[in-house]
Design an enzyme around this catalytic site. Structure first.
Site, mmCIF file in Angstrom:
data_model
loop_
_atom_site.group_PDB
_atom_site.id
_atom_site.type_symbol
_atom_site.label_atom_id
_atom_site.label_comp_id
_atom_site.label_asym_id
_atom_site.label_seq_id
_atom_site.Cartn_x
_atom_site.Cartn_y
_atom_site.Cartn_z
ATOM 1 C CB VAL A 145 -0.789 0.245 1.217
ATOM 2 C CG1 VAL A 145 -1.944 1.277 1.262
ATOM 3 C CG2 VAL A 145 -1.831 -1.089 1.121
ATOM 4 C CE LYS A 146 3.657 4.062 -5.312
ATOM 5 N NZ LYS A 146 3.392 4.449 -6.821
#
Ligand code: E4P
Length: 230
Positions: A88-89
């Protein structure tokens, strides 16, 4: 493995996976929009699951679409359930420099078993902080750094030195590629990974003089064949 593809396009990902030269994919909301994803979160989910399956077990980075603390955690947990190779960014801070993002990064990595790629970074000092917060990946935007008038290579070198000396787990991803030469220059400078837009990978492979050489070989092979048959 040092090359990721920076795209949301399935055909491009399939093409380079078949060649065995990419080992991950990165996206962000801008890329997904440009690459034709519609339908809001459902559209993002559908495309992300498709890409994640295609490249499994290599990692796919998907960015949260909010900067509200609780919602970021909620989204990150949900995204990581879509497939076990989803990273997840989270941006290093909010649109106005809000620093709660670092708490989110730390919480996701240490309490929720979510791998985080900290993104939108322009300096070694931001990368160091993200790595200290526990990020699995730290993303430095090389092209944007260079566009601001300083050389991202210095930032890459400093980041790599610090990560190695401090024995931090973070891998450095350099994104925002603008030129073919960026890829090897940034890897040589110490990036673990460069995430490359598809047309630049083609630029790395195809060389006009190689074309001419291959044409010469094929022409001469055909001539030799003709001579044999005379
Ligand atoms: C990296 O992870 C980013 O998705 C990307 O490389 C940003 O590139 P840009 O500066 O071309 O938007």
């Amino acid at each position: 493995m040092p090359i990721f593809l920076d795209t949301g396009k399935i055909a491009e990902i399939e093409k380079y996976m078949k060649m065995g030269i990419i080992s991950g994919v990165t996206t962000n909301p801008t890329i997904l929009l440009k690459d034709g994803v519609t339908g809001g979160m459902e559209g993002i989910k559908e495309r992300s699951i498709q890409i994640a399956k295609l490249i499994h077990p290599y990692p796919l980075s998907v960015e949260v679409t909010t900067n509200e603390k609780e919602k970021m955690v909620e989204q990150a947990k949900a995204f990581s359930q879509w497939s076990d190779n989803i990273v997840v960014k989270i941006t290093i801070h909010g649109p106005n420099g809000e620093m709660e993002n670092l708490e989110v990064i730390h919480e996701l990595e240490t309490k929720h078993n979510v791998r985080v790629n900290v993104t939108a970074m322009m300096s070694a000092q931001q990368c160091l902080i993200a790595a200290l917060a526990g990020a699995s990946y730290v993303s430095l935007f090389g092209g944007r750094v260079n566009n601001m008038g300083y050389n991202c290579i210095d930032e890459i070198k400093k980041t790599r030195q610090l990560i190695d000396v401090l024995n931090l787990k973070a891998k450095i991803i350099i994104g925002s590629t603008r030129e073919v030469l960026n890829v090897i220059e940034w890897l040589v400078a110490g990036a673990h990974i460069v995430t490359v837009v598809p047309n630049l990978i083609e630029g790395m492979i195809v060389h006009p003089y190689s074309k001419e050489t291959v044409q010469q070989f094929l022409r001469d092979a055909a001539r030799a064949e003709q001579l044999l048959n005379q």
